[in-house]
Design an enzyme around this catalytic site. Structure first.
Site, PDB file in Angstrom:
ATOM      1  N   HIS A 135       0.873  -1.187   0.000  1.00 19.04           N
ATOM      2  CA  HIS A 135       0.000   0.000   0.000  1.00 19.04           C
ATOM      3  C   HIS A 135       0.908   1.233   0.000  1.00 19.04           C
ATOM      4  O   HIS A 135       2.022   1.185   0.521  1.00 19.04           O
ATOM      5  CB  HIS A 135      -0.838  -0.047   1.282  1.00 19.04           C
ATOM      6  CG  HIS A 135      -1.897   0.995   1.402  1.00 19.04           C
ATOM      7  ND1 HIS A 135      -1.630   2.285   1.820  1.00 19.04           N
ATOM      8  CD2 HIS A 135      -3.229   0.950   1.174  1.00 19.04           C
ATOM      9  CE1 HIS A 135      -2.762   2.979   1.848  1.00 19.04           C
ATOM     10  NE2 HIS A 135      -3.752   2.198   1.464  1.00 19.04           N
ATOM     11  N   ASP A 212       3.227  -4.291   8.071  1.00 23.42           N
ATOM     12  CA  ASP A 212       2.016  -3.496   7.901  1.00 23.42           C
ATOM     13  C   ASP A 212       0.842  -4.470   8.027  1.00 23.42           C
ATOM     14  O   ASP A 212       0.553  -5.230   7.109  1.00 23.42           O
ATOM     15  CB  ASP A 212       2.058  -2.818   6.526  1.00 23.42           C
ATOM     16  CG  ASP A 212       0.732  -2.183   6.150  1.00 23.42           C
ATOM     17  OD1 ASP A 212      -0.258  -2.334   6.902  1.00 23.42           O
ATOM     18  OD2 ASP A 212       0.678  -1.544   5.082  1.00 23.42           O
ATOM     19  N   GLN A 215      -4.352  -5.006   6.873  1.00 22.10           N
ATOM     20  CA  GLN A 215      -5.326  -5.956   6.315  1.00 22.10           C
ATOM     21  C   GLN A 215      -5.271  -7.309   7.007  1.00 22.10           C
ATOM     22  O   GLN A 215      -6.012  -8.220   6.644  1.00 22.10           O
ATOM     23  CB  GLN A 215      -5.078  -6.159   4.811  1.00 22.10           C
ATOM     24  CG  GLN A 215      -5.295  -4.914   3.980  1.00 22.10           C
ATOM     25  CD  GLN A 215      -6.749  -4.450   3.987  1.00 22.10           C
ATOM     26  OE1 GLN A 215      -7.674  -5.221   4.255  1.00 22.10           O
ATOM     27  NE2 GLN A 215      -6.960  -3.183   3.694  1.00 22.10           N
ATOM     28  N   LYS A 238     -10.256  -1.034  10.578  1.00 26.21           N
ATOM     29  CA  LYS A 238     -10.375  -2.250   9.764  1.00 26.21           C
ATOM     30  C   LYS A 238     -10.600  -3.478  10.656  1.00 26.21           C
ATOM     31  O   LYS A 238     -10.658  -4.599  10.190  1.00 26.21           O
ATOM     32  CB  LYS A 238      -9.129  -2.429   8.901  1.00 26.21           C
ATOM     33  CG  LYS A 238      -8.947  -1.298   7.876  1.00 26.21           C
ATOM     34  CD  LYS A 238      -7.818  -1.596   6.942  1.00 26.21           C
ATOM     35  CE  LYS A 238      -7.225  -0.363   6.300  1.00 26.21           C
ATOM     36  NZ  LYS A 238      -7.963   0.143   5.159  1.00 26.21           N
ATOM     37  N   CYS A 376      -4.807   2.450  -3.626  1.00 25.04           N
ATOM     38  CA  CYS A 376      -3.571   2.982  -3.026  1.00 25.04           C
ATOM     39  C   CYS A 376      -2.434   1.987  -3.165  1.00 25.04           C
ATOM     40  O   CYS A 376      -1.592   1.837  -2.260  1.00 25.04           O
ATOM     41  CB  CYS A 376      -3.767   3.373  -1.559  1.00 25.04           C
ATOM     42  SG  CYS A 376      -5.052   4.583  -1.316  1.00 25.04           S
TER      43      CYS A 376
HETATM   44  N1  7TS Z   1      -1.654  -0.591   4.679  1.00 24.18           N
HETATM   45  C1  7TS Z   1      -2.534  -1.392   4.084  1.00 24.18           C
HETATM   46  C2  7TS Z   1      -2.142  -2.779   3.680  1.00 24.18           C
HETATM   47  C3  7TS Z   1      -3.843  -0.930   3.873  1.00 24.18           C
HETATM   48  O1  7TS Z   1      -4.732  -1.741   3.304  1.00 24.18           O
HETATM   49  C4  7TS Z   1      -4.192   0.380   4.283  1.00 24.18           C
HETATM   50  C5  7TS Z   1      -5.558   0.949   4.000  1.00 24.18           C
HETATM   51  C6  7TS Z   1      -3.220   1.147   4.928  1.00 24.18           C
HETATM   52  C7  7TS Z   1      -1.959   0.636   5.093  1.00 24.18           C
HETATM   53  C8  7TS Z   1      -3.526   2.506   5.455  1.00 24.18           C
HETATM   54  O2  7TS Z   1      -4.367   2.399   6.546  1.00 24.18           O
HETATM   55  P1  7TS Z   1      -4.942   3.704   7.266  1.00 24.18           P
HETATM   56  O3  7TS Z   1      -5.963   3.175   8.196  1.00 24.18           O
HETATM   57  O4  7TS Z   1      -3.804   4.362   7.945  1.00 24.18           O
HETATM   58  O5  7TS Z   1      -5.517   4.550   6.171  1.00 24.18           O
HETATM   59  N2  7TS Z   1      -6.210   0.339   2.908  1.00 24.18           N
HETATM   60  C9  7TS Z   1      -7.321   0.758   2.286  1.00 24.18           C
HETATM   61  C10 7TS Z   1      -7.938   0.032   1.264  1.00 24.18           C
HETATM   62  O6  7TS Z   1      -7.553  -1.042   0.834  1.00 24.18           O
HETATM   63  N3  7TS Z   1      -9.015   0.703   0.829  1.00 24.18           N
HETATM   64  O7  7TS Z   1      -9.124   1.829   1.557  1.00 24.18           O
HETATM   65  C11 7TS Z   1      -8.076   1.881   2.458  1.00 24.18           C
END
Ligand code: 7TS
Length: 418
Positions: A135, A212, A215, A238, A376
């Protein structure tokens, strides 16, 4: 009022995806006159009533700042905030509660490591290793760090199935590699990386490893001590919790050796104009008033999630994913992107007939919420020579009925565009 499943910490209830739906009020609405089918949990998961109630209760009853006042409300809020930290510690099996830093989310947790650990320890000639399926949150902070320090970003390629193979990794992790930053699970493809094996290889070469886990936390069991990762980042939203709250787990030894990421209140022990003494872990990294209700809501989300046998939750999702994979493969003109074995949660796909954006719009008009775009993860799109995919992603509340609704909506897309 929605009927809510009872939660008992002592005896996990047998997991029943259909029954669990009652706990998520957002599921019980119509969009465009159709019952909502929510297949976008990789972007954010829906929240159970228990989490909504916990957050409401903080503002309704224990609305106070933490770690400062002697009054009862502040003491109650502080106690609940620190209880939430302990829930997170137990959830990822960190050795100590001081290793759990609350952040705004995965993104802030990764930036914290890049700017604190990275700027303190990286020099010109050092290398930071990431994979092709990351990501942007696990790419851009390292690019910024490399610009600041003269270190080099090295990328481990993935296969056309969306896997990261040991051999490709082993070739690129060298004695110059200081830090390895890996997705535990890919958001665009659903691939689960062989992280335990990759961590041990990285450690053999002396590199520090950040996972990370954005997910991963809701789809695989996470034990940071068993994995032996040095840092683990994830987001509350999530994991059925609120947005604006996340976690950085770090090994105490590493966190101790890192300078603060931000300066401000709560992260200090004493301040004079001549000298500031920083607070102990984890407060050294928590400058300013945190997302108090968010942290408490995350604690409630963990309680809710763990009120079930999480193995059963994962097995339920795996069964729905298998069903979905077969169902989508059977729709003429659909091509799956990301076909690694042992995937979780996410199904990215293309249709001959329509652009992903059009797919998203048509299925939305049928009540089905999916995400379309590059997720992303533009390097993933580049690998496949595409600009975007449509992505259906699962949460604990999804059932095969949701997949049938998606397939029905995709047939509408075909009728309109085919
Ligand atoms: N890393 C991964 C693997 C992610 O899927 C996401 C967000 C992030 C980092 C960032 O997370 P945040 O909570 O700090 O924004 N992924 C997604 C997605 O797949 N669709 O919308 C956000």
């Amino acid at each position: 009022m929605t009927e809510v499943s009872p939660i008992s910490a002592s005896s996990p209830a047998t997991f029943d995806g259909e029954r669990t739906r009652k706990d998520f009020p957002a599921l019980h609405q119509e969009v465009h006159g159709k019952p909502l089918v929510y297949l976008d949990s990789a972007a954010t998961s829906l929240k159970p009533q228990a989490v909504i109630d916990a957050v409401t209760d903080v503002y309704a009853r224990d609305c106070a700042n933490i770690h400062r006042a002697v009054h009862l409300l502040s003491q109650r809020a502080t106690a609940r905030f620190e209880e939430a930290r302990e829930k997170v510690r137990a959830f990822v099996n960190a050795a100590k509660v001081s290793e759990v830093v609350f952040t705004r989310g995965t993104t802030e947790a990764i930036n914290l490591v890049a700017q604190s650990w990275g700027r303190a320890y990286l020099r010109e000639g050092d290398e930071v290793l990431v994979t092709e399926l990351e990501h942007h949150s696990n790419i851009v902070p390292w690019q910024i760090l490399c610009q600041q320090t003269g270190a080099k970003l090295v990328v481990v390629p993935m296969t056309d199935r969306g896997e990261v193979l040991r051999e490709a990794f082993e070739e690129r992790v060298t004695e110059r590699t200081r830090l390895v930053a890996l997705a535990h699970v890919s958001n665009a493809l659903g691939t689960v990386l062989p992280v335990a094996e990759l961590i041990s290889l990285a450690h053999e070469r002396g590199a520090v490893v950040l996972l990370d886990g954005a997910q991963a936390v809701s789809h695989v069991d996470v034990d940071v001590q068993a994995l032996d990762c040095d840092f683990y980042a994830f987001s509350g939203h999530k994991l059925y919790g609120p947005s604006g709250i996340g976690v950085l787990y770090g090994k105490e030894r590493l966190l101790e050796g890192m300078p603060p990421y931000q300066g401000g209140g709560d992260m200090i022990r004493s301040v004079t104009f001549e000298e500031t003494i920083y607070n102990e872990l984890p407060y050294k990294f928590e400058a300013g008033t945190p997302n108090i209700a968010g942290a408490i809501g995350l604690g409630a989300a963990i309680d809710y999630f763990e009120s079930f046998d999480t193995q059963e939750v994962h097995a339920h999702e795996a069964a729905v994913l298998r069903y979905a994979t077969e169902a989508l493969e059977a729709v003429p003109g659909v091509r799956l992107i990301g076909t690694a074995p042992g995937k979780v949660s996410a199904l990215s796909f293309l249709m001959d007939a329509a652009h992903p954006h059009d797919i998203g719009t048509i299925v939305d008009s049928e009540g089905v919420a999916i995400r379309t775009g590059h997720h992303c993860a533009q390097p993933v799109m580049e690998h496949f020579g595409i600009a975007a995919t449509a992505r259906a992603s699962l949460g604990m509340y999804n059932t095969t009925d949701d997949i049938d609704a998606l397939v029905g909506a995709l047939r509408k897309v075909q009728e309109l565009f085919g």
